[in-house]
Design a protein around this motif. Structure first.
Motif, PDB file in Angstrom:
ATOM      1  N   ARG A  68       0.811  -1.224   0.000  1.00  0.00           N
ATOM      2  CA  ARG A  68       0.000   0.000   0.000  1.00  0.00           C
ATOM      3  C   ARG A  68       0.839   1.267   0.000  1.00  0.00           C
ATOM      4  NH1 ARG A  68      -3.360   0.727   4.560  1.00  0.00           N
ATOM      5  NH2 ARG A  68      -4.347   2.347   3.359  1.00  0.00           N
ATOM      6  N   ILE A  72       1.326   0.619  -4.468  1.00  0.00           N
ATOM      7  CA  ILE A  72       0.023   1.210  -4.797  1.00  0.00           C
ATOM      8  C   ILE A  72       0.129   2.738  -4.802  1.00  0.00           C
ATOM      9  CG2 ILE A  72      -2.354   1.545  -3.989  1.00  0.00           C
ATOM     10  CD1 ILE A  72      -2.286  -1.410  -3.078  1.00  0.00           C
ATOM     11  N   LYS A  76      -0.821   5.155  -7.881  1.00  0.00           N
ATOM     12  CA  LYS A  76      -1.887   6.132  -7.652  1.00  0.00           C
ATOM     13  C   LYS A  76      -1.481   7.536  -8.114  1.00  0.00           C
ATOM     14  CE  LYS A  76      -3.397   8.086  -3.618  1.00  0.00           C
ATOM     15  NZ  LYS A  76      -3.852   8.119  -2.251  1.00  0.00           N
ATOM     16  N   GLU A  83     -10.324   8.498  -9.637  1.00  0.00           N
ATOM     17  CA  GLU A  83      -9.737   7.158  -9.596  1.00  0.00           C
ATOM     18  C   GLU A  83      -8.820   7.000  -8.385  1.00  0.00           C
ATOM     19  OE1 GLU A  83     -10.272   8.879 -12.421  1.00  0.00           O
ATOM     20  OE2 GLU A  83     -11.786   7.503 -13.195  1.00  0.00           O
ATOM     21  N   ARG A  84      -8.215   8.095  -7.952  1.00  0.00           N
ATOM     22  CA  ARG A  84      -7.406   8.040  -6.717  1.00  0.00           C
ATOM     23  C   ARG A  84      -8.286   7.691  -5.525  1.00  0.00           C
ATOM     24  NH1 ARG A  84      -3.590  13.385  -7.079  1.00  0.00           N
ATOM     25  NH2 ARG A  84      -2.459  12.728  -8.929  1.00  0.00           N
ATOM     26  N   THR A  87      -9.056   4.111  -5.626  1.00  0.00           N
ATOM     27  CA  THR A  87      -7.851   3.383  -5.232  1.00  0.00           C
ATOM     28  C   THR A  87      -7.651   3.458  -3.721  1.00  0.00           C
ATOM     29  OG1 THR A  87      -6.856   3.742  -7.394  1.00  0.00           O
ATOM     30  CG2 THR A  87      -5.352   3.220  -5.604  1.00  0.00           C
ATOM     31  N   THR A  90     -10.113   0.996  -2.157  1.00  0.00           N
ATOM     32  CA  THR A  90      -9.691  -0.381  -2.405  1.00  0.00           C
ATOM     33  C   THR A  90      -8.420  -0.708  -1.634  1.00  0.00           C
ATOM     34  OG1 THR A  90     -10.679  -0.188  -4.591  1.00  0.00           O
ATOM     35  CG2 THR A  90      -9.240  -2.073  -4.222  1.00  0.00           C
ATOM     36  N   SER A  91      -7.552   0.268  -1.512  1.00  0.00           N
ATOM     37  CA  SER A  91      -6.319   0.084  -0.757  1.00  0.00           C
ATOM     38  C   SER A  91      -6.623  -0.209   0.713  1.00  0.00           C
ATOM     39  CB  SER A  91      -5.451   1.341  -0.894  1.00  0.00           C
ATOM     40  OG  SER A  91      -4.212   1.179  -0.280  1.00  0.00           O
ATOM     41  N   ILE A 129      -7.479  -2.281  -8.561  1.00  0.00           N
ATOM     42  CA  ILE A 129      -6.543  -1.153  -8.642  1.00  0.00           C
ATOM     43  C   ILE A 129      -5.801  -1.175  -9.976  1.00  0.00           C
ATOM     44  CG2 ILE A 129      -4.410  -0.182  -7.686  1.00  0.00           C
ATOM     45  CD1 ILE A 129      -5.549  -0.917  -4.902  1.00  0.00           C
ATOM     46  N   GLN A 132      -7.472   0.407 -12.893  1.00  0.00           N
ATOM     47  CA  GLN A 132      -7.501   1.864 -12.935  1.00  0.00           C
ATOM     48  C   GLN A 132      -6.420   2.430 -13.859  1.00  0.00           C
ATOM     49  OE1 GLN A 132     -10.053   3.521 -11.409  1.00  0.00           O
ATOM     50  NE2 GLN A 132     -10.697   1.439 -10.943  1.00  0.00           N
TER      51      GLN A 132
END
Length: 142
Positions: A68, A72, A76, A83-84, A87, A90-91, A129, A132
Protein backbone atom coordinates in the motif's frame (compact mmCIF):
# COMPACT_ATOMS: atom_id res chain seq x y z
CA UNK A 1 18.38 54.22 9.61
CA UNK A 2 17.28 50.83 8.24
CA UNK A 3 19.62 47.97 7.90
CA UNK A 4 19.65 45.70 4.85
CA UNK A 5 19.36 42.04 5.68
CA UNK A 6 20.11 39.44 3.05
CA UNK A 7 17.66 36.57 2.94
CA UNK A 8 19.10 33.14 2.27
CA UNK A 9 18.32 31.67 -1.10
CA UNK A 10 16.27 28.50 -0.79
CA UNK A 11 16.28 26.00 -3.61
CA UNK A 12 12.83 25.51 -5.03
CA UNK A 13 11.51 22.02 -5.49
CA UNK A 14 11.45 20.99 -9.09
CA UNK A 15 8.39 18.94 -9.97
CA UNK A 16 9.47 15.68 -11.49
CA UNK A 17 8.23 15.02 -14.99
CA UNK A 18 6.56 11.65 -15.31
CA UNK A 19 6.62 9.65 -18.50
CA UNK A 20 4.52 6.91 -19.99
CA UNK A 21 7.29 4.48 -19.04
CA UNK A 22 7.04 5.59 -15.38
CA UNK A 23 3.30 4.96 -15.32
CA UNK A 24 3.62 1.59 -17.00
CA UNK A 25 6.37 0.56 -14.59
CA UNK A 26 4.28 1.52 -11.55
CA UNK A 27 1.35 -0.62 -12.71
CA UNK A 28 3.69 -3.41 -13.86
CA UNK A 29 4.99 -3.59 -10.29
CA UNK A 30 1.41 -4.24 -9.12
CA UNK A 31 0.86 -6.87 -11.82
CA UNK A 32 4.09 -8.54 -10.70
CA UNK A 33 2.81 -8.69 -7.11
CA UNK A 34 -0.44 -10.23 -8.30
CA UNK A 35 0.67 -12.57 -11.09
CA UNK A 36 4.43 -13.00 -10.75
CA UNK A 37 5.91 -16.25 -9.48
CA UNK A 38 7.96 -14.21 -6.99
CA UNK A 39 5.14 -11.78 -6.19
CA UNK A 40 3.62 -11.52 -2.75
CA UNK A 41 0.37 -13.21 -3.74
CA UNK A 42 2.14 -16.29 -5.13
CA UNK A 43 4.41 -16.50 -2.08
CA UNK A 44 1.43 -16.34 0.27
CA UNK A 45 -0.47 -18.93 -1.77
CA UNK A 46 2.51 -21.30 -1.55
CA UNK A 47 2.66 -20.78 2.21
CA UNK A 48 -1.08 -21.43 2.58
CA UNK A 49 -0.85 -24.56 0.40
CA UNK A 50 2.05 -25.91 2.47
CA UNK A 51 0.47 -24.67 5.72
CA UNK A 52 3.58 -22.61 6.49
CA UNK A 53 1.73 -20.40 8.94
CA UNK A 54 4.92 -19.04 10.51
CA UNK A 55 6.16 -17.84 7.11
CA UNK A 56 2.73 -16.39 6.39
CA UNK A 57 2.76 -14.51 9.70
CA UNK A 58 6.15 -13.03 8.79
CA UNK A 59 5.13 -11.84 5.32
CA UNK A 60 1.88 -10.29 6.55
CA UNK A 61 3.80 -8.18 9.11
CA UNK A 62 5.30 -6.02 6.37
CA UNK A 63 3.26 -6.74 3.27
CA UNK A 64 0.63 -4.07 3.88
CA UNK A 65 3.29 -1.35 4.08
CA UNK A 66 5.21 -2.74 1.11
CA UNK A 67 2.14 -2.96 -1.06
CA UNK A 68 0.00 0.00 0.00
CA UNK A 69 2.60 2.56 1.00
CA UNK A 70 4.98 1.55 -1.75
CA UNK A 71 3.65 0.07 -4.94
CA UNK A 72 0.02 1.21 -4.80
CA UNK A 73 1.02 4.73 -3.78
CA UNK A 74 3.38 4.94 -6.76
CA UNK A 75 0.70 3.82 -9.20
CA UNK A 76 -1.89 6.13 -7.65
CA UNK A 77 0.28 9.16 -8.48
CA UNK A 78 -0.62 8.71 -12.15
CA UNK A 79 -4.38 8.72 -11.64
CA UNK A 80 -6.90 11.58 -11.71
CA UNK A 81 -8.70 12.43 -8.46
CA UNK A 82 -11.84 10.25 -8.91
CA UNK A 83 -9.74 7.16 -9.60
CA UNK A 84 -7.41 8.04 -6.72
CA UNK A 85 -10.42 7.99 -4.41
CA UNK A 86 -11.42 4.55 -5.71
CA UNK A 87 -7.85 3.38 -5.23
CA UNK A 88 -7.81 4.74 -1.65
CA UNK A 89 -11.00 2.83 -0.82
CA UNK A 90 -9.69 -0.38 -2.40
CA UNK A 91 -6.32 0.08 -0.76
CA UNK A 92 -8.06 0.17 2.63
CA UNK A 93 -9.84 -3.06 1.74
CA UNK A 94 -6.42 -4.59 1.02
CA UNK A 95 -5.41 -3.84 4.59
CA UNK A 96 -8.40 -5.83 5.83
CA UNK A 97 -7.53 -8.68 3.43
CA UNK A 98 -4.00 -8.85 4.84
CA UNK A 99 -5.28 -8.62 8.42
CA UNK A 100 -7.66 -11.50 7.64
CA UNK A 101 -4.78 -13.60 6.36
CA UNK A 102 -2.70 -12.72 9.43
CA UNK A 103 -5.48 -13.60 11.87
CA UNK A 104 -5.86 -17.02 10.30
CA UNK A 105 -2.22 -17.91 10.78
CA UNK A 106 -1.91 -17.00 14.46
CA UNK A 107 -0.74 -19.86 16.70
CA UNK A 108 -3.72 -21.97 17.71
CA UNK A 109 -5.96 -20.27 15.14
CA UNK A 110 -4.37 -21.58 11.93
CA UNK A 111 -6.98 -21.92 9.20
CA UNK A 112 -5.68 -22.38 5.65
CA UNK A 113 -9.15 -22.28 4.11
CA UNK A 114 -10.03 -18.92 5.69
CA UNK A 115 -6.56 -17.49 4.87
CA UNK A 116 -7.08 -18.58 1.26
CA UNK A 117 -10.46 -16.84 1.18
CA UNK A 118 -8.81 -13.57 2.29
CA UNK A 119 -6.03 -14.06 -0.24
CA UNK A 120 -8.68 -14.35 -2.96
CA UNK A 121 -10.17 -11.06 -1.73
CA UNK A 122 -6.69 -9.54 -1.97
CA UNK A 123 -6.45 -10.74 -5.57
CA UNK A 124 -9.81 -9.14 -6.39
CA UNK A 125 -8.89 -5.83 -4.75
CA UNK A 126 -5.46 -5.69 -6.38
CA UNK A 127 -7.04 -6.45 -9.76
CA UNK A 128 -9.44 -3.55 -9.20
CA UNK A 129 -6.54 -1.15 -8.64
CA UNK A 130 -4.65 -2.44 -11.69
CA UNK A 131 -7.78 -1.85 -13.79
CA UNK A 132 -7.50 1.86 -12.94
CA UNK A 133 -4.39 2.05 -15.14
CA UNK A 134 -6.56 2.97 -18.13
CA UNK A 135 -7.24 6.35 -16.49
CA UNK A 136 -3.61 7.43 -16.08
CA UNK A 137 -2.91 11.12 -16.61
CA UNK A 138 0.43 10.79 -18.32
CA UNK A 139 0.66 11.80 -21.94
CA UNK A 140 -2.91 11.29 -23.05
CA UNK A 141 -3.60 8.14 -21.03
CA UNK A 142 -1.10 6.31 -23.20
Amino acid sequence: CGMLVAKPVVAQEVKEEYTVADARLAFEELRSELYGADGGVARMQTMIDSQDFEGLREITKTYDATLRNGKILQAKAFLPKPERMITDFTSSAITFDIVGIARNCEPGKENARAASRYLNELRTDLTSIIEQEQYTLVIGNY
